[in-house]
Design a protein around this motif. Sequence first.
Motif, PDB file in Angstrom:
ATOM      1  N   LEU A 780       0.948  -1.405  -0.100  1.00 47.99           N
ATOM      2  CA  LEU A 780      -0.070  -0.017  -0.033  1.00 47.99           C
ATOM      3  C   LEU A 780       0.767   1.064  -0.086  1.00 47.99           C
ATOM      4  CD1 LEU A 780      -3.162   0.265  -0.241  1.00 47.99           C
ATOM      5  CD2 LEU A 780      -3.159   0.649   2.409  1.00 47.99           C
ATOM      6  N   ALA A 781       2.007   1.369   0.843  1.00 48.38           N
ATOM      7  CA  ALA A 781       2.736   2.397   0.798  1.00 48.38           C
ATOM      8  C   ALA A 781       3.321   2.794  -0.500  1.00 48.38           C
ATOM      9  CB  ALA A 781       3.750   2.177   1.687  1.00 48.38           C
ATOM     10  N   SER A 782       3.811   1.844  -1.360  1.00 42.06           N
ATOM     11  CA  SER A 782       4.133   2.206  -2.643  1.00 42.06           C
ATOM     12  C   SER A 782       3.154   2.335  -3.598  1.00 42.06           C
ATOM     13  CB  SER A 782       4.913   0.678  -3.298  1.00 42.06           C
ATOM     14  OG  SER A 782       6.010   0.365  -2.640  1.00 42.06           O
ATOM     15  N   PHE A 783       1.980   1.952  -3.493  1.00 40.99           N
ATOM     16  CA  PHE A 783       0.936   2.348  -4.353  1.00 40.99           C
ATOM     17  C   PHE A 783       0.510   3.955  -4.110  1.00 40.99           C
ATOM     18  CE2 PHE A 783      -3.774   3.268  -4.727  1.00 40.99           C
ATOM     19  CZ  PHE A 783      -3.773   3.248  -6.130  1.00 40.99           C
ATOM     20  N   TRP A 784       0.590   4.211  -2.721  1.00 41.10           N
ATOM     21  CA  TRP A 784       0.119   5.936  -2.309  1.00 41.10           C
ATOM     22  C   TRP A 784       1.012   6.751  -3.073  1.00 41.10           C
ATOM     23  CZ3 TRP A 784      -4.412   5.224  -1.475  1.00 41.10           C
ATOM     24  CH2 TRP A 784      -4.985   4.586  -0.557  1.00 41.10           C
ATOM     25  N   LYS A 785       2.642   6.092  -3.006  1.00 34.88           N
ATOM     26  CA  LYS A 785       3.319   6.995  -3.627  1.00 34.88           C
ATOM     27  C   LYS A 785       3.530   7.152  -4.977  1.00 34.88           C
ATOM     28  CE  LYS A 785       8.469   7.320  -3.305  1.00 34.88           C
ATOM     29  NZ  LYS A 785       9.683   6.799  -2.843  1.00 34.88           N
ATOM     30  N   ASP A 786       3.361   5.919  -5.694  1.00 28.57           N
ATOM     31  CA  ASP A 786       3.622   5.778  -7.065  1.00 28.57           C
ATOM     32  C   ASP A 786       2.299   5.784  -8.021  1.00 28.57           C
ATOM     33  OD1 ASP A 786       6.290   6.041  -6.843  1.00 28.57           O
ATOM     34  OD2 ASP A 786       6.406   3.901  -6.369  1.00 28.57           O
ATOM     35  N   GLY A 787       1.360   4.684  -7.610  1.00 29.94           N
ATOM     36  CA  GLY A 787       0.156   4.288  -8.467  1.00 29.94           C
ATOM     37  C   GLY A 787      -0.857   5.111  -8.199  1.00 29.94           C
ATOM     38  N   TYR A 788      -1.054   5.727  -7.036  1.00 29.88           N
ATOM     39  CA  TYR A 788      -2.332   6.811  -6.829  1.00 29.88           C
ATOM     40  C   TYR A 788      -2.722   7.750  -7.691  1.00 29.88           C
ATOM     41  CZ  TYR A 788      -5.508   9.705  -4.235  1.00 29.88           C
ATOM     42  OH  TYR A 788      -6.555  10.317  -4.019  1.00 29.88           O
ATOM     43  N   LYS A 789      -1.470   8.728  -8.033  1.00 30.04           N
ATOM     44  CA  LYS A 789      -1.995   9.679  -9.078  1.00 30.04           C
ATOM     45  C   LYS A 789      -2.386   9.219 -10.168  1.00 30.04           C
ATOM     46  CE  LYS A 789       2.337  12.254  -7.408  1.00 30.04           C
ATOM     47  NZ  LYS A 789       3.260  12.710  -7.470  1.00 30.04           N
ATOM     48  N   GLY A 790      -2.103   8.170 -10.829  1.00 30.62           N
ATOM     49  CA  GLY A 790      -2.897   7.849 -12.062  1.00 30.62           C
ATOM     50  C   GLY A 790      -4.241   7.554 -11.846  1.00 30.62           C
TER      51      GLY A 790
END
Length: 834
Positions: A780-790
Amino acid sequence: MIRYDALDALPVRSALPALTDALDDRGTAVLVAPPGTGKTTLVPLALAGLLDEAAPARRVVVAEPRRIAARAAARRMAWLLGEKVGDSVGYTVRGERVVGRHARVEVVTTGVLLQRLQRDQELSGVDVVVLDEVHERHLDADTTAAFLWDVRQALRPELRLVAASATTDAEGWSRLLGDAPVVEAEGVSYPVETVWAPPARPVRPPHGMRVDPALLTHVASVVRRALAERTGDVLCFLPGVGEIARVAGQLGDLAGVEILQVHGRAPASVQDAVLSGGDRRRVVLATSVAESSLTVPGVRVVVDSGLAREPRVDHARGLSALTTVRASQAAGRQRAGRAGREAPGAVYRCWAEAEDVRLPRFPSPEIKVADLTAFALQAACWGDPSASGLALLDPPPAGAMAAARAVLSAIGAVDEEGRATDRGVRLAGLGLHPRLGRALLDTDGAGAEVVALLSEEAPRDYGDDLAAALRAARRGGDAYAGRWRSEVRRLRGTSEAVEADDALAGTVAALAFPERVGRVEGGSVLMASGTRAELREGSPLRGASWLAVAVADRPVGKGHARVQLAAVVDEETARTAAAPLCTEGEEVHWADGDVVARRVARLGAIELTVRPLRDPDPGLVRAALLEGLRQEGLGLLRWSPDAVVLRRRLAFLRLRLGDPWPDVSDDALHARVDEWLEPELSRARKRADLGRIDAGAGLGRLLPWASGEAARLDELAPERLTVPSGSRIRLDYSDPEQPVLAVKLQEMFGLHESPTVAGVPVLVHLLSPAGRPAAVTADLASFWKDGYKGVRAELRGRYPKHPWPEDPATAEPTRHTAARARRQEGDEGTRLRR
């Protein structure tokens, strides 16, 4: 007058001194001599002292694998001595003995010698035994060699043994005979040219007894080609009598050429004509009987079809028969050598040169592929029921020996320990397969005609009705009928002649093959063994109710057997002959989706009478229910949604943590059925009862209660997880490798790390406000950082009423729209101010 000129021309003469020295020194020897060197004729005469008055007189027995070879060898030796057969040299084959009082050499078949050894283990009066053509590895020959070695070891160390062959495993036979010296004779072999003559178009490979007619047509054309290109007689090798007849028919228009057919069934007159030569050019069509032991004069050309017949047995179905195979490389060399016995010659091989290297090196030893019932009886009568103490090149296969002992036990030939009974000893002395011997004894000799008919394959034109075939043999004037009458006389002995009627034909077949009695159903017969056999179209046997199948085969690729010869019987005869197979009892099993309980009278696999069973044994019912669970799966039980989830949670814990968490796979649950399905299973009586058993309650019994770990189930594999929004979301354990949490994206705001279960990160399926998948992550931490914007850019315009903060890791989680969330925040502030 002895024909010394002919004897001196035999190349094996040069090996006689070494052979004599070996026998004087060790008492055993292995003689390897190429075809045509005289090993079959000169050696026995020399060992008997018939060629040298100063040599000691000995009595020599020569064992040949075939009757035709035994007769021919005796006649040749008598001719060399200038005598009649029966004077100094005689022969004995089944049903025929030509041996005078003063005979010093006797040629016998290996079967005859085997019978003689059982009657007289010391082989009284015999000084030397020559086992000829041991390379062919016939079962009788292997057995005879083993028995003779026992005789030398235990009773008569002075008995001399010679194993002779043109091509053989010399080292193996040497070891078998106590490191016997190997004596090799160099032959005068003329060069033989090899001509590769494959068919122009592919032909179907042989299967069962069937040979592609296109190949036989090709063989006939190669014979014509050989006649045109070469001089001298042509010897053509074919697998069997039927193929010989077909090729003979295609060559019938050859002008000035004599066509001769040589096989084990050929009349003596034909055999004599082949071995004596003729005025016209000849084509000799022969089976493997002409590979060894026989010299066919005048042959300069060999045409080899490349096929042979070997015995095979299907123990599962109780069927044994000959089958067509590719001839071995060793057989090919033997056949080719026939063209170079008297002058340079040629061999036309009806296959491609590239195929030659793929052929088996040697023929299959019969002990590995044949029915071992007769062998097992011989071993039991010899005092070694398991045959473990016999000197054999190849041990008998355990499965084949077990099947043989089962047959012998059923007919009363051996006791529980496998030792031969008095009846077994009598059966062994009949010179018949034990099955046929049983039929002969149990009919008090009245079935001799039928037994004789079954002891040798009858011509195909006799048909598949055994009674009709018997009538054809009685009126027949062919060679088969002549041999049949001779065998009938042998079997009857001094007993009063009885002409078998149709009913007796069926009785004999049923007694010999009790597991092959069967009931006719349409165009096939279901035999007691469980095998179904098809009847030929138009067969008169189709109108019968019951049959005793004497001969059947199973074509390659076919599920059912095929009836070759059978006799009509009635049910009473079938029951009597196969009495050990008659049973009656309760049968409870799973069939057609439910428990079926019946009382059934059976003749093997054949149901005779069936009645419903109203109060079946509970143990049998339970076994039937378990059978149903294995066949149709545990889905027969009642699986509530909670039970399904529980099983998946337990599967996850078993995979991740192992013991003490139970294995809940189908196989494991079947193995522990007593622990989790009782007592409900014991009370069940039918399929519907299974559907009322709560599988979830049963699984609960498997939890590790004794260790206390069961209390940690919700901790280690919780059914639901509480997410930041406060919602309790159900976990999906469908994949035991990693649980799945499907939750709306906004409800996870503020959570920095992915949740874990039993140390395994949960695979989070982040959903849109509409509940559709938006992203999948286990970090989840990596998603908030990299994937969430898209994801935010894509969904923000589609769902404007929902919150889409720039920093979700610090945002407040919510289950609602942004406006409702603000109202909730305002209400909370007002409450706090108050």
